[in-house]
Scaffold this motif. Structure first.
Motif, PDB file in Angstrom:
ATOM      1  N   GLU A  64       0.733  -0.816  -0.012  1.00  0.00           N
ATOM      2  CA  GLU A  64      -0.062   0.024  -0.182  1.00  0.00           C
ATOM      3  C   GLU A  64       1.133   1.434  -0.142  1.00  0.00           C
ATOM      4  OE1 GLU A  64      -3.755   1.490   2.201  1.00  0.00           O
ATOM      5  OE2 GLU A  64      -3.000   0.475   3.098  1.00  0.00           O
ATOM      6  N   GLU A  72      -6.514  -3.844  -7.191  1.00  0.00           N
ATOM      7  CA  GLU A  72      -6.748  -3.209  -6.111  1.00  0.00           C
ATOM      8  C   GLU A  72      -7.130  -4.035  -5.398  1.00  0.00           C
ATOM      9  OE1 GLU A  72      -6.699   0.658  -4.073  1.00  0.00           O
ATOM     10  OE2 GLU A  72      -6.769   0.989  -5.866  1.00  0.00           O
ATOM     11  N   GLU A  73      -6.367  -4.652  -4.125  1.00  0.00           N
ATOM     12  CA  GLU A  73      -7.254  -5.269  -3.263  1.00  0.00           C
ATOM     13  C   GLU A  73      -6.934  -4.133  -1.765  1.00  0.00           C
ATOM     14  OE1 GLU A  73      -9.122  -7.819  -3.981  1.00  0.00           O
ATOM     15  OE2 GLU A  73      -8.465  -8.359  -5.152  1.00  0.00           O
ATOM     16  N   ASP A  74      -6.920  -5.243  -0.108  1.00  0.00           N
ATOM     17  CA  ASP A  74      -7.468  -4.139   0.819  1.00  0.00           C
ATOM     18  C   ASP A  74      -5.748  -4.475   1.455  1.00  0.00           C
ATOM     19  OD1 ASP A  74      -7.346  -2.864   3.520  1.00  0.00           O
ATOM     20  OD2 ASP A  74      -7.920  -4.659   4.072  1.00  0.00           O
ATOM     21  N   GLY A  75      -4.816  -3.341   1.425  1.00  0.00           N
ATOM     22  CA  GLY A  75      -2.650  -3.298   1.755  1.00  0.00           C
ATOM     23  C   GLY A  75      -2.466  -3.392   0.617  1.00  0.00           C
ATOM     24  N   GLN A 128      -1.860  -3.653  -3.921  1.00  0.00           N
ATOM     25  CA  GLN A 128      -1.961  -3.557  -5.587  1.00  0.00           C
ATOM     26  C   GLN A 128      -1.853  -4.483  -6.296  1.00  0.00           C
ATOM     27  OE1 GLN A 128      -3.162   0.137  -7.034  1.00  0.00           O
ATOM     28  NE2 GLN A 128      -3.166  -0.035  -9.475  1.00  0.00           N
ATOM     29  N   ASP A 150      -3.471 -12.884  -5.552  1.00  0.00           N
ATOM     30  CA  ASP A 150      -3.675 -13.500  -4.480  1.00  0.00           C
ATOM     31  C   ASP A 150      -3.077 -14.531  -4.081  1.00  0.00           C
ATOM     32  OD1 ASP A 150      -5.345 -14.123  -5.833  1.00  0.00           O
ATOM     33  OD2 ASP A 150      -7.755 -13.484  -4.992  1.00  0.00           O
ATOM     34  N   THR A 185      -1.165 -13.418   3.059  1.00  0.00           N
ATOM     35  CA  THR A 185      -1.166 -12.713   2.835  1.00  0.00           C
ATOM     36  C   THR A 185      -0.319 -12.266   2.234  1.00  0.00           C
ATOM     37  OG1 THR A 185      -1.407 -12.698   5.267  1.00  0.00           O
ATOM     38  CG2 THR A 185      -0.571 -10.599   4.745  1.00  0.00           C
ATOM     39  N   THR A 231       0.853  -8.930   1.160  1.00  0.00           N
ATOM     40  CA  THR A 231       1.722  -7.677   2.276  1.00  0.00           C
ATOM     41  C   THR A 231       3.377  -8.260   2.792  1.00  0.00           C
ATOM     42  OG1 THR A 231       0.495  -7.243   3.614  1.00  0.00           O
ATOM     43  CG2 THR A 231       0.539  -6.130   1.904  1.00  0.00           C
TER      44      THR A 231
END
Length: 206
Positions: free
Chosen positions: A13, A84-87, A89, A138, A142, A144
């Motif tokens: 992010e 674009e995802e939570d936290g 891209q 994805d 996780t 990130t």
């Protein structure tokens, strides 16, 4: 319907400001690549529209979901998708197997794609990148905070201070052929993106 060879990059992010705009600029600046159309999502009308590059306004970059591209010399078509995802891209480059000649070696093809991903990193650094058949951005639980020992891709590339850590899984990038699992560090400087792409899309095989 043909399956796809996919290569992708994941941005955290805090590092992905203007990713779509950066990639549109990056791709449109490569002399042998033509952006044929862009697909944008219109949230007000809840539908996707197709436009050309000249029709894209600066404030519409966030609406672009994918780019349809063509390599002018090789005649290969490929798609660049944005997620674009939570936290984080993700960027996904899909190439139909219909464009890959039968005499291409998957080992050499993999080396060329790794070089392309390294060249992309020199333009716009990512958290990690990958290659596999019909991969998604994805596939880590996780994305990130990844653990290379749990690598879900045929090929995983993780940049670090000492170079690019490359993790090869138990299968080739075709998703079927078995191989030995291994890891190595790639330290050589990547070629210019134009040159690495031309090595991939040349017509005489690998």
């Amino acid at each position: 319907m043909s399956s796809f060879l996919s290569a992708g990059c994941v941005y955290k992010e805090e590092s992905y400001n203007n990713v779509v705009e950066k990639y549109v600029e990056l791709i449109s600046g490569i002399k042998d690549i033509k952006i044929e159309t862009l697909v944008c999502y219109d949230s007000k009308k809840d539908l996707s529209i197709t436009i050309n590059l000249e029709e894209l306004k600066k404030d519409d970059f966030s609406d672009v979901t994918h780019i349809n591209c063509k390599h002018l010399i090789g005649g290969w078509h490929f798609i660049v998708r944005f997620y674009e995802e939570d936290g984080y891209q993700g960027i996904l480059l899909d190439l139909s197997y219909n464009y890959i000649p039968a005499n291409y070696s998957f080992q050499q093809l993999e080396k060329h794609i790794i070089s392309i991903l390294m060249a992309i990193y020199s333009c716009y650094p990512y958290y990690f990148s990958f290659v596999d058949t019909e991969a998604e951005v994805d596939m880590f639980g996780t994305p990130t905070n990844i653990n290379a020992s749990e690598n879900p891709y045929a090929t995983l590339i993780v940049p670090d201070n000492d170079g690019f850590h490359v993790y090869l899984n138990l299968w080739e990038i075709d998703g079927m052929t078995e191989r030995k699992k291994q890891a190595y560090i790639e330290k050589k400087a990547p070629l210019f993106l134009d040159e690495t792409l031309n090595n991939l899309f040349k017509n005489d095989g690998i």
